[in-house]
Motif scaffolding. Structure first.
Motif, short mmCIF file in Angstrom:
data_model
loop_
_atom_site.label_atom_id
_atom_site.label_comp_id
_atom_site.label_asym_id
_atom_site.label_seq_id
_atom_site.Cartn_x
_atom_site.Cartn_y
_atom_site.Cartn_z
N GLY A 1 66.53 -75.64 -65.76
CA GLY A 1 66.84 -76.09 -67.10
C GLY A 1 65.68 -76.78 -67.79
O GLY A 1 65.68 -76.93 -69.01
N ALA A 2 64.70 -77.22 -67.03
CA ALA A 2 63.49 -77.86 -67.58
C ALA A 2 62.33 -77.55 -66.65
O ALA A 2 61.79 -78.43 -65.98
CB ALA A 2 63.70 -79.36 -67.72
N PRO A 3 61.94 -76.28 -66.59
CA PRO A 3 60.96 -75.86 -65.58
C PRO A 3 59.52 -76.18 -65.96
O PRO A 3 59.19 -76.34 -67.13
CB PRO A 3 61.16 -74.35 -65.53
CG PRO A 3 61.53 -74.00 -66.94
CD PRO A 3 62.38 -75.16 -67.42
N LEU A 4 58.68 -76.28 -64.93
CA LEU A 4 57.24 -76.24 -65.14
C LEU A 4 56.83 -74.78 -65.04
O LEU A 4 57.10 -74.11 -64.04
CB LEU A 4 56.52 -77.07 -64.08
CG LEU A 4 56.74 -78.58 -64.15
CD1 LEU A 4 56.01 -79.27 -63.01
CD2 LEU A 4 56.30 -79.15 -65.49
N GLU A 5 56.16 -74.30 -66.08
CA GLU A 5 55.78 -72.89 -66.15
C GLU A 5 54.26 -72.75 -66.13
O GLU A 5 53.54 -73.71 -65.85
CB GLU A 5 56.40 -72.25 -67.39
CG GLU A 5 57.93 -72.27 -67.35
CD GLU A 5 58.57 -71.68 -68.59
OE1 GLU A 5 59.60 -71.01 -68.45
OE2 GLU A 5 58.04 -71.91 -69.71
N ALA A 6 53.79 -71.56 -66.43
CA ALA A 6 52.37 -71.23 -66.23
C ALA A 6 51.42 -72.20 -66.93
O ALA A 6 50.36 -72.54 -66.39
CB ALA A 6 52.10 -69.80 -66.70
N ALA A 7 51.76 -72.65 -68.13
CA ALA A 7 50.90 -73.61 -68.84
C ALA A 7 51.43 -75.02 -68.76
O ALA A 7 50.65 -75.97 -68.62
CB ALA A 7 50.74 -73.19 -70.30
N SER A 8 52.74 -75.22 -68.85
CA SER A 8 53.28 -76.58 -68.83
C SER A 8 53.08 -77.25 -67.48
O SER A 8 53.09 -78.48 -67.39
CB SER A 8 54.76 -76.58 -69.20
OG SER A 8 55.53 -75.76 -68.35
N ALA A 9 52.86 -76.47 -66.41
CA ALA A 9 52.53 -77.05 -65.10
C ALA A 9 51.16 -77.70 -65.11
O ALA A 9 50.83 -78.48 -64.22
CB ALA A 9 52.60 -75.98 -64.02
N CYS A 10 50.35 -77.37 -66.11
CA CYS A 10 48.98 -77.89 -66.22
C CYS A 10 48.83 -78.72 -67.49
O CYS A 10 47.72 -78.81 -68.05
CB CYS A 10 47.98 -76.74 -66.21
SG CYS A 10 48.07 -75.68 -64.75
N SER A 11 49.88 -79.32 -67.95
CA SER A 11 49.88 -80.01 -69.23
C SER A 11 48.79 -81.08 -69.30
O SER A 11 48.59 -81.86 -68.37
CB SER A 11 51.25 -80.65 -69.46
OG SER A 11 51.31 -81.24 -70.73
N GLY A 12 48.09 -81.09 -70.42
CA GLY A 12 47.05 -82.09 -70.66
C GLY A 12 45.69 -81.72 -70.11
O GLY A 12 44.73 -82.47 -70.29
#
Length: 338
Positions: free
Chosen positions: A276-287
């Protein structure tokens, strides 16, 4: 047209909120370390303990794996200047293989890690995409306060009237700076979803995304590092490479949505954590945008010698962009343009 169910893909957590929960990973070191205190009586011992690595697990569902270049269909919702539209057009025009004169990292080289995401049949995410068609809704047909259901209705309506219903394409709603969207600036900067299978979509689910212009509402959350952050260290903002804080922020978030949607279009592809609130290809590397990134610092970036603006990838028509790092399944690390 009301939704029977919520769209299938969750919102993308704002970059700066993710940074408050995760320690950014930089080049040359493995995953972050935390300090643990011993509970043995009479003495206190401190040691560095490596936190678990970020691993995006494949959940046996489809990814965007069509052969050839993926067509992207853009809906401009609200008031956008032609100069703003040209930034997005040039971004999508930058996914072709770089020519012999290309110097330094490019949009296409940034996208390269997605080719290592493969489905159960061994098919991978396409290396290229292109802007296939555009539709402008400058009259704000659904008003200036949209729900997620409105976003789906915009896509389905466009498929009915203008765009083809292409299950191998991607549909993108871009909202202007004066448009409020459900959860925008609260828990999301952008989102990706899938339509319900209805007659207009030839009874297929069509992957689509939404990105908003945050310059008037929450630039510090959704256009960082080109705006002063609302959270964390009060670092000075960088100069936007295309001279438009809102649009340069949108490019960062469009890139994030593309990476997430292409590798996890229906919530059964690649991700880590809660579906429901996954870490994905880019959001896993946020910032993370360059080497040595840490909370409040995007990493080492290139700088335009004339304008002083910061970027990490070159594109069509001599454009420059700042693009997020992508989790690379071949190295199990975040890879920024190089």
């Amino acid at each position: 047209m009301a939704l029977a169910n919520e769209p299938l893909r969750p919102k993308i957590v704002p970059i700066l909120l993710v940074l408050m929960m995760l320690t950014a990973r930089g080049e040359g070191r493995s995953d972050p370390f935390s300090i643990l205190q011993s509970t043995r009586p009479g003495r206190k011992l401190f040691k560095l303990v490596e936190e678990p690595a970020t691993i995006l697990t494949y959940h046996n569902g489809p990814i965007m794996s069509a052969s050839g270049s993926v067509p992207v269909f853009v809906i401009w919702y609200g008031d956008f200047a032609e100069s703003q539209k040209s930034i997005v057009r040039d971004f999508f025009g930058s996914f072709q293989s770089p020519g012999p004169d290309a110097a330094g990292p490019t949009v296409s080289s940034w996208w390269k890690p997605t080719g290592d995401y493969k489905d159960a049949g061994g098919s991978s995410v396409p290396r290229q995409m292109h802007l296939a068609a555009e539709l402008t809704d400058g009259a704000y047909s659904k008003g200036k306060a949209l729900k997620n259901a409105d976003l789906e209705q915009l896509v389905v309506g466009a498929v009915t009237d203008v765009f083809p219903a292409n299950p191998h394409g991607f549909y993108l709603v871009l909202t202007a700076a004066d448009v409020q969207v459900e959860d925008f600036c609260k828990s999301s900067c952008a989102s990706h979803f899938a339509t319900r299978p209805v007659a207009a979509t030839s009874d297929r689910q069509l992957p689509f995304g939404w990105v908003g212009n945050a310059v008037q509402q929450c630039a510090g959350r959704c256009s960082w590092p080109f705006a002063k952050p609302e959270y964390g260290p009060p670092t000075a903002p960088l100069l936007a490479p295309n001279g438009d804080v809102g649009m340069d922020g949108m490019i960062m978030n469009i890139a994030t949505i593309l990476a997430g949607a292409f590798t996890n279009p229906f919530g059964t592809g690649f991700y880590q954590g809660d579906g429901g609130a996954p870490l994905e290809a880019a959001s896993a590397c946020s910032g993370i945008f360059g080497a040595g990134a840490y909370p409040g610092f995007p990493g080492e970036l290139s700088q335009d010698v004339i304008t002083g603006s910061s970027f990490n990838a070159r594109g069509a028509n001599d454009r420059r962009f700042l693009l997020p790092a992508l989790w690379d399944p071949s190295t199990l690390k975040c890879a920024f343009p190089a």
